[in-house]
Design an enzyme around this catalytic site. Structure first.
Site, mmCIF file in Angstrom:
data_model
loop_
_atom_site.group_PDB
_atom_site.id
_atom_site.type_symbol
_atom_site.label_atom_id
_atom_site.label_comp_id
_atom_site.label_asym_id
_atom_site.label_seq_id
_atom_site.Cartn_x
_atom_site.Cartn_y
_atom_site.Cartn_z
ATOM 1 C CD GLU A 33 -3.050 3.568 -5.208
ATOM 2 O OE1 GLU A 33 -4.164 2.937 -5.071
ATOM 3 O OE2 GLU A 33 -1.908 2.606 -4.860
ATOM 4 C CG HIS A 77 -3.330 -0.342 -6.390
ATOM 5 N ND1 HIS A 77 -3.609 0.136 -5.335
ATOM 6 C CD2 HIS A 77 -3.226 -1.845 -6.205
ATOM 7 C CE1 HIS A 77 -4.135 -0.733 -4.350
ATOM 8 N NE2 HIS A 77 -3.475 -1.752 -4.821
ATOM 9 N NE ARG A 107 -4.436 -1.599 0.376
ATOM 10 C CZ ARG A 107 -4.378 -2.689 -0.471
ATOM 11 N NH1 ARG A 107 -3.440 -2.835 -1.354
ATOM 12 N NH2 ARG A 107 -5.285 -3.553 -0.652
#
Length: 316
Positions: free
Chosen positions: A264, A282, A235
């Site tokens: 993000e 991601h 993360r």
């Protein structure tokens, strides 16, 4: 089960969404405008017995508070830091996630980032495309993986999968955890700073959330040194991103491979122009096969719950 109302905060894969809609009475919260969402919950909030979401969609306490008869939350993600898990559990509402099924794809992405970063794959592509090979000859040399030490922060399922792959490339493995694991022979560290000083590549593989916020601090990143690399498929929140960007720009860290970021989908502008950084949006678990398996696991957990059977993958 058509009399069971399910609120979709964020959809799962199309095939599994079709099954969900065939099996339950589905309400598409994700497709509603803000005004429509408020009206939807006012109208059917008391009927909702299940919520389906993803890490990106999350599940906030403010919405939980308006679902008095909620029985289960199914999340298509291994991470659950965007879900109000403790608030759900305080009401006796189980929350399920999707561990294991994405382990291999995430580990593969970690290795892809590691290889592309150390072997400078993207600059090599540009070397050809920009005509440098013809005009200047061979590009500058890059770095071998063999003999380097990979330091993994958190040696869970994904961490161990990365370790086994890295071993196949001739890397040495060290890891940080509070307790030493008895089922591996890798070198254990209970001090993160010492691990960072001793390794060539540092890779956190830990959950997000408040407990790990900024765990990979400026001090830890600085301890890596100018000949070392940073790889992140966990993360964005687990690392001091501002410090990482600054240290990369200064040459205090040699390179980085990043699949995750703090805000993000916004990526720090400075990273976009760095040729020692490999970026991914991601998408470590982003394969057709794995996302389908994750979506199916959400369905299977709902089916188990409403069939009065044990849940497959509840968050403990």
């Amino acid at each position: 089960m058509k009399d069971i109302d399910v609120l979709v905060v964020w959809p799962i894969r199309p095939d599994q969404m079709a099954v969900l809609e065939q099996t339950y009475r589905v309400h598409r919260y994700d497709l509603a405008s803000d005004t429509e969402k408020a009206h939807m919950i006012d109208t059917i909030g008391e009927q909702i017995r299940a919520v389906v979401t993803t890490h990106g969609g999350g599940f906030e306490k403010s919405l939980l508070d308006r679902l008095p008869n909620l029985e289960i939350v199914g999340c298509a993600s291994v991470g659950f830091d965007t879900l109000c898990v403790s608030d759900c559990q305080a009401r006796g509402i189980p929350v399920t996630h999707t561990p294991d099924v994405l382990t291999d794809d995430v580990a593969d992405m970690a290795m892809m980032l590691l290889l592309a970063t150390l072997r400078r794959m993207l600059p090599a592509v540009d070397w050809i495309k920009q005509g440098h090979w013809v005009a200047q000859g061979m590009m500058p040399l890059n770095t071998s993986l063999k003999g380097k030490t990979l330091g993994i922060v958190g040696l869970g399922r994904i961490g161990q999968a990365i370790a086994s792959r890295a071993e196949a490339f001739g890397m040495n493995i060290s890891y940080y955890s509070r307790a030493k694991k008895t089922d591996v022979s890798y070198k254990h560290y209970d001090d993160l700073m010492t691990l960072a000083k001793d390794v060539d590549v540092l890779a956190p593989v830990i959950p997000g959330g408040s407990a790990t916020q900024g765990f990979i601090s400026r001090e830890v990143l600085t301890a890596l040194g100018p000949d070392s690399y940073f790889i992140n498929v966990s993360r964005g929140s687990v690392v001091d991103e501002t410090a990482l960007v600054e240290l990369l720009a200064q040459g205090a860290i040699k390179g980085a491979g990043l699949d995750v970021f703090v805000d993000e989908p916004n990526v720090p502008d400075a990273l976009l122009s760095m040729d020692n950084v490999v970026l991914q949006p991601h998408c470590a678990s982003g394969t057709f096969e794995t996302r389908a398996a994750m979506a199916q696991l959400v369905l299977d957990n709902l089916s188990a719950h409403f069939g009065n059977k044990p849940l497959l993958t509840p968050i403990q």
